[in-house]
Design an enzyme around this catalytic site. Structure first.
Site, PDB file in Angstrom:
ATOM      1  N   CYS A 129       7.502   0.699  -0.044  1.00  0.00           N
ATOM      2  CA  CYS A 129       6.672   1.877   0.218  1.00  0.00           C
ATOM      3  C   CYS A 129       5.205   1.582  -0.096  1.00  0.00           C
ATOM      4  O   CYS A 129       4.303   2.111   0.565  1.00  0.00           O
ATOM      5  CB  CYS A 129       7.157   3.068  -0.590  1.00  0.00           C
ATOM      6  SG  CYS A 129       7.194   2.790  -2.377  1.00  0.00           S
ATOM      7  N   HIS A 389       7.035   6.425  -6.096  1.00  0.00           N
ATOM      8  CA  HIS A 389       7.015   6.255  -4.641  1.00  0.00           C
ATOM      9  C   HIS A 389       5.585   6.403  -4.139  1.00  0.00           C
ATOM     10  O   HIS A 389       4.806   7.210  -4.660  1.00  0.00           O
ATOM     11  CB  HIS A 389       7.922   7.308  -3.994  1.00  0.00           C
ATOM     12  CG  HIS A 389       7.951   7.248  -2.504  1.00  0.00           C
ATOM     13  ND1 HIS A 389       8.423   6.149  -1.807  1.00  0.00           N
ATOM     14  CD2 HIS A 389       7.547   8.153  -1.560  1.00  0.00           C
ATOM     15  CE1 HIS A 389       8.323   6.381  -0.499  1.00  0.00           C
ATOM     16  NE2 HIS A 389       7.791   7.583  -0.332  1.00  0.00           N
TER      17      HIS A 389
END
Length: 463
Positions: A129, A389
């Protein structure tokens, strides 16, 4: 010269071909010699003798050392007549307008030449990510994306290329083409993931990495690829005229002023981003920049050695933007290092249009364009650098804002974008701001010396 080499006393007066030869044991696994050494002019001893001279007496060419600042080599001093002519009153030498990439061409690319809708999302290939969010922000950087879609594409088409940075540049150019064509809803950037170790040896597949560190390494890798493609060394003035440095590169000035005699020392270093501390009272990007450029007092044990007074004196030190970049990348230092890798989750507001004039070197604040418009925001959600994230928000050429969360792509509003706890901010200079001609000219000889900068009280550092 070989007669001066160390040898056994029993062989000191004998020619090489008449010395005692020694047996060498067989070592098949080491690839050693078998049997006795060969004597005579064509034997092993003679070959070692002949091969010693070019190794021992080869002239060594030394290269001047260069200092690395913010991902770029500062390079050797540019002492040419043309450079001296471009030097300003504080000794700053701006990159020449021409070179590998002209400044005028990059300025034209601050606006998108063609309009297209948002491109595809990127599949998460195992804790990638951080890579996906950085790629989305860079792919929607107007001058960089358009340079790699036109001027630089041909440079990296050669499939025989095995030079690491060139392979990264080729993959980036490929992604630029995919984004501009808008084919497919999800793309798996396997080519870029396979080159993570080329971007930086510290990056490993399936490991959570820092998005800012990846940004710096990727931009520098693209910079190195351009230099190699044009056969330009880092330690030359042309390195500051590369396509990538034209986009992200700027210069900071560190000025130290003596409180006794007023003697001033200026040092200029290239940068590709600004890392902003989040002190206790920093709640906006403007305050963070003010803290970054605050005046520091050098006293007590930290006194400065003044060349005017010839002694250690009390002085002031201030860091300012001397040459703002076309694309301003701001990092909010949210991660604390030490025994506990914590995160600073303070809400820091940021505007759509940012004016950096208060943070530019005071004597030259009116010589350069200072207004920037937001086009990218990178966000980290989680409690620390190793957990969480990354996702990003980008402004498309059509003017809409979209959230790029790995494979997920959704349109959103500007108000929603401005309400994020940003980790990185991407601003591009507002097109149409023409810098005065004096920005690259030497001030007249009658120009008085700049007045001392007003001291600003630095906010207290974070605990």
């Amino acid at each position: 010269m070989a007669k001066h080499l160390h040898r056994p006393k029993s062989d000191a007066g004998r020619p090489y071909g008449q010395r005692k030869q020694f047996k060498i044991k067989r070592k098949h696994h080491l690839g050693g010699f078998k049997g006795k050494k060969e004597a005579g002019p064509h034997g092993v001893t003679a070959r070692l003798k002949d091969g010693a001279n070019p190794v021992l007496w080869r002239r060594i060419q030394f290269q001047p050392a260069v200092k690395v600042e913010n991902g770029f080599n500062t390079g050797a001093a540019d002492l040419s007549k043309a450079a001296k002519a471009r030097a300003s009153s504080d000794g700053f030498v701006a990159p020449r307008p021409t070179g590998l990439c002209s400044e005028e061409m990059v300025l034209r690319l601050l606006r998108w030449r063609t309009t297209f809708s948002v491109g595809p999302g990127f599949a998460n290939l195992g804790n990638t990510c951080y890579m996906n969010s950085v790629l989305q922000c860079l792919l929607y950087t107007p001058p960089l994306s358009q340079l790699f879609s036109r001027e630089l594409t041909a440079k990296f088409r050669d499939e025989q290329t095995r030079f690491g940075p060139a392979l990264v540049a080729r993959q980036f150019a490929r992604l630029v083409g995919i984004v501009r064509q808008g084919k497919g809803s999800v793309v798996a950037p396997k080519g870029m993931r396979s080159l993570l170790s080329v971007v930086g040896r510290q990056f490993r597949p399936h490991a959570q990495e820092d998005a800012h560190e990846f940004t710096r390494c990727l931009v520098d890798t693209l910079h190195q690829a351009v230099l190699r493609a044009h056969r330009v060394r880092d330690n030359t003035p042309d390195a500051w005229t590369s396509h990538v440095f034209r986009v992200f590169g700027g210069f900071l000035r560190s000025q130290v002023r003596c409180a006794s005699c007023g003697f001033t020392s200026n040092k200029h270093d290239p940068c590709m981003d600004l890392a902003l501390e989040l002190a206790r009272n920093v709640t906006s990007i403007e305050r963070a920049l003010k803290h970054f450029t605050a005046t520091e007092k050098l006293d007590a044990d930290n006194r400065w050695q003044c060349d005017g007074c010839k002694r250690k004196v009390i002085a002031t030190k201030r860091l300012t933007l001397r040459h703002p970049p076309l694309v301003l990348t701001l990092l909010l230092k949210r991660f604390a290092f030490g025994d506990f890798l914590g995160k600073i989750s303070t809400m820091v507001t940021y505007p759509e249009v940012l004016d950096v004039r208060p943070y530019v070197s005071p004597e030259h604040a009116h010589d350069v364009p200072t207004k920037y418009r937001l086009f990218g925001v990178l966000v980290h959600s989680g409690s620390s650098m190793r957990f969480g994230h990354y996702y990003s928000y980008v402004k498309t050429p059509s003017g809409t804002w979209c959230k790029m969360d790995d494979a997920s792509v959704h349109q959103t509003s500007l108000a929603h974008v401005l309400g994020q706890r940003a980790y990185m901010l991407f601003y591009a200079r507002e097109p149409g701001q023409a810098a005065p001609a004096a920005a690259h000219q030497t001030p007249p000889a009658s120009t008085p010396a700049p007045a001392p900068a007003a001291a600003a009280t630095a906010p207290p550092a974070a605990a």
